[in-house]
Write a protein that holds these residues in place. Structure first.
Motif, PDB file in Angstrom:
ATOM      1  N   ALA A  20     -35.767  69.972 -24.921  1.00 47.42           N
ATOM      2  CA  ALA A  20     -35.010  71.278 -24.508  1.00 47.42           C
ATOM      3  C   ALA A  20     -34.214  71.002 -23.450  1.00 47.42           C
ATOM      4  O   ALA A  20     -33.102  71.887 -23.410  1.00 47.42           O
ATOM      5  CB  ALA A  20     -36.183  72.231 -24.422  1.00 47.42           C
ATOM      6  N   GLU A  21     -34.583  70.218 -22.673  1.00 40.76           N
ATOM      7  CA  GLU A  21     -33.593  70.025 -21.596  1.00 40.76           C
ATOM      8  C   GLU A  21     -32.264  69.470 -21.974  1.00 40.76           C
ATOM      9  O   GLU A  21     -31.263  69.758 -21.517  1.00 40.76           O
ATOM     10  CB  GLU A  21     -34.151  69.248 -20.414  1.00 40.76           C
ATOM     11  CG  GLU A  21     -33.271  68.956 -18.946  1.00 40.76           C
ATOM     12  CD  GLU A  21     -33.943  68.017 -18.038  1.00 40.76           C
ATOM     13  OE1 GLU A  21     -33.310  67.637 -17.252  1.00 40.76           O
ATOM     14  OE2 GLU A  21     -35.220  68.052 -17.921  1.00 40.76           O
ATOM     15  N   TYR A  26     -25.767  70.481 -19.184  1.00 40.39           N
ATOM     16  CA  TYR A  26     -24.407  70.463 -19.276  1.00 40.39           C
ATOM     17  C   TYR A  26     -23.839  69.128 -18.532  1.00 40.39           C
ATOM     18  O   TYR A  26     -22.653  69.162 -18.032  1.00 40.39           O
ATOM     19  CB  TYR A  26     -23.635  71.583 -18.431  1.00 40.39           C
ATOM     20  CG  TYR A  26     -24.222  72.997 -19.017  1.00 40.39           C
ATOM     21  CD1 TYR A  26     -23.347  73.389 -20.251  1.00 40.39           C
ATOM     22  CD2 TYR A  26     -25.176  73.795 -18.679  1.00 40.39           C
ATOM     23  CE1 TYR A  26     -23.928  74.495 -20.972  1.00 40.39           C
ATOM     24  CE2 TYR A  26     -25.347  74.992 -19.488  1.00 40.39           C
ATOM     25  CZ  TYR A  26     -24.970  75.250 -20.434  1.00 40.39           C
ATOM     26  OH  TYR A  26     -25.188  76.392 -21.279  1.00 40.39           O
ATOM     27  N   GLY A  27     -24.607  68.087 -18.349  1.00 35.00           N
ATOM     28  CA  GLY A  27     -24.452  67.227 -17.546  1.00 35.00           C
ATOM     29  C   GLY A  27     -23.595  65.863 -18.269  1.00 35.00           C
ATOM     30  O   GLY A  27     -23.468  65.088 -17.706  1.00 35.00           O
ATOM     31  N   GLN A  30     -23.815  61.267 -21.658  1.00 33.09           N
ATOM     32  CA  GLN A  30     -24.722  60.171 -21.409  1.00 33.09           C
ATOM     33  C   GLN A  30     -26.079  60.731 -20.893  1.00 33.09           C
ATOM     34  O   GLN A  30     -27.052  60.346 -21.014  1.00 33.09           O
ATOM     35  CB  GLN A  30     -24.115  59.484 -20.030  1.00 33.09           C
ATOM     36  CG  GLN A  30     -23.090  58.503 -20.586  1.00 33.09           C
ATOM     37  CD  GLN A  30     -22.799  57.607 -19.495  1.00 33.09           C
ATOM     38  OE1 GLN A  30     -22.510  58.140 -18.352  1.00 33.09           O
ATOM     39  NE2 GLN A  30     -22.446  56.433 -19.629  1.00 33.09           N
ATOM     40  N   ARG A  31     -26.030  61.729 -20.104  1.00 30.00           N
ATOM     41  CA  ARG A  31     -27.514  62.717 -19.762  1.00 30.00           C
ATOM     42  C   ARG A  31     -28.143  63.055 -21.010  1.00 30.00           C
ATOM     43  O   ARG A  31     -29.308  62.960 -20.916  1.00 30.00           O
ATOM     44  CB  ARG A  31     -27.131  63.799 -18.603  1.00 30.00           C
ATOM     45  CG  ARG A  31     -28.273  64.582 -18.080  1.00 30.00           C
ATOM     46  CD  ARG A  31     -28.975  63.895 -17.181  1.00 30.00           C
ATOM     47  NE  ARG A  31     -30.176  64.507 -16.816  1.00 30.00           N
ATOM     48  CZ  ARG A  31     -31.309  63.868 -16.489  1.00 30.00           C
ATOM     49  NH1 ARG A  31     -31.472  62.876 -16.206  1.00 30.00           N
ATOM     50  NH2 ARG A  31     -32.164  64.999 -15.808  1.00 30.00           N
ATOM     51  N   ARG A  32     -27.412  63.835 -21.844  1.00 32.47           N
ATOM     52  CA  ARG A  32     -28.178  64.212 -23.055  1.00 32.47           C
ATOM     53  C   ARG A  32     -28.524  63.172 -23.814  1.00 32.47           C
ATOM     54  O   ARG A  32     -29.990  63.147 -24.287  1.00 32.47           O
ATOM     55  CB  ARG A  32     -27.166  65.129 -23.847  1.00 32.47           C
ATOM     56  CG  ARG A  32     -26.874  66.553 -23.463  1.00 32.47           C
ATOM     57  CD  ARG A  32     -26.162  67.220 -24.360  1.00 32.47           C
ATOM     58  NE  ARG A  32     -24.911  66.778 -24.630  1.00 32.47           N
ATOM     59  CZ  ARG A  32     -23.765  66.960 -24.201  1.00 32.47           C
ATOM     60  NH1 ARG A  32     -23.603  67.668 -23.032  1.00 32.47           N
ATOM     61  NH2 ARG A  32     -22.650  66.570 -24.396  1.00 32.47           N
ATOM     62  N   GLN A  33     -27.982  62.087 -24.042  1.00 34.71           N
ATOM     63  CA  GLN A  33     -28.496  60.864 -24.842  1.00 34.71           C
ATOM     64  C   GLN A  33     -29.687  59.991 -23.895  1.00 34.71           C
ATOM     65  O   GLN A  33     -30.855  59.887 -24.626  1.00 34.71           O
ATOM     66  CB  GLN A  33     -27.541  59.574 -24.966  1.00 34.71           C
ATOM     67  CG  GLN A  33     -26.391  60.303 -25.820  1.00 34.71           C
ATOM     68  CD  GLN A  33     -25.131  59.226 -25.768  1.00 34.71           C
ATOM     69  OE1 GLN A  33     -25.104  58.252 -24.820  1.00 34.71           O
ATOM     70  NE2 GLN A  33     -24.454  59.173 -26.724  1.00 34.71           N
ATOM     71  N   TYR A  34     -29.693  60.326 -22.563  1.00 33.84           N
ATOM     72  CA  TYR A  34     -30.920  59.484 -21.820  1.00 33.84           C
ATOM     73  C   TYR A  34     -31.912  60.660 -22.035  1.00 33.84           C
ATOM     74  O   TYR A  34     -33.044  60.065 -22.406  1.00 33.84           O
ATOM     75  CB  TYR A  34     -30.604  59.526 -20.497  1.00 33.84           C
ATOM     76  CG  TYR A  34     -31.734  59.435 -19.601  1.00 33.84           C
ATOM     77  CD1 TYR A  34     -32.161  57.997 -19.428  1.00 33.84           C
ATOM     78  CD2 TYR A  34     -32.241  60.231 -18.879  1.00 33.84           C
ATOM     79  CE1 TYR A  34     -33.080  57.747 -18.599  1.00 33.84           C
ATOM     80  CE2 TYR A  34     -33.157  59.904 -17.890  1.00 33.84           C
ATOM     81  CZ  TYR A  34     -34.036  58.798 -18.008  1.00 33.84           C
ATOM     82  OH  TYR A  34     -34.993  58.658 -17.108  1.00 33.84           O
ATOM     83  N   LEU A  35     -31.797  61.658 -21.946  1.00 29.75           N
ATOM     84  CA  LEU A  35     -33.236  62.734 -22.302  1.00 29.75           C
ATOM     85  C   LEU A  35     -33.677  62.641 -23.686  1.00 29.75           C
ATOM     86  O   LEU A  35     -34.886  62.590 -23.748  1.00 29.75           O
ATOM     87  CB  LEU A  35     -32.660  64.265 -21.735  1.00 29.75           C
ATOM     88  CG  LEU A  35     -32.421  64.676 -20.407  1.00 29.75           C
ATOM     89  CD1 LEU A  35     -31.605  65.891 -20.264  1.00 29.75           C
ATOM     90  CD2 LEU A  35     -33.471  64.464 -19.640  1.00 29.75           C
TER      91      LEU A  35
END
Length: 88
Positions: A20-21, A26-27, A30-35
């Motif tokens: 969900a995060e 909106y970061g 890279q942030r979405r892939q990490y999460l």
């Protein structure tokens, strides 16, 4: 690095929250892939725990699984849809 012990249902909830995060982040990519990657790890551990719980239940008739352990999975494996804001 110390990794805290988590139960199967806790891993499942962590995977849901991280996904969900990732969707709401909106970061950047890279942030979405990490999460998403961390969520996948939690989901894998939740699957392993559920598979083990199922195997123990089928082979022992709940002999090795406590009622509390079985009940902790009930909201997650339920076929009933959860309402908005309801915790699993």
């Amino acid at each position: 690095m110390s990794i805290p012990h988590m139960s199967g249902p806790e891993h499942y909830r962590a995977a849901e929250e991280l996904l969900a995060e990732a969707v709401d982040t909106y970061g950047g990519a890279q942030r979405r892939q990490y999460l998403a990657a961390v969520a996948a790890g939690h989901a894998t551990l939740a699957l392993a725990a559920a598979t083990a719980l199922n195997a123990l239940t089928q082979h022992t008739g709940l002999g090795m699984v406590t009622r509390s352990q079985a009940e902790s999975w009930q909201p997650i494996v339920s076929t009933e849809p959860r309402t908005a804001g309801e915790q699993s």
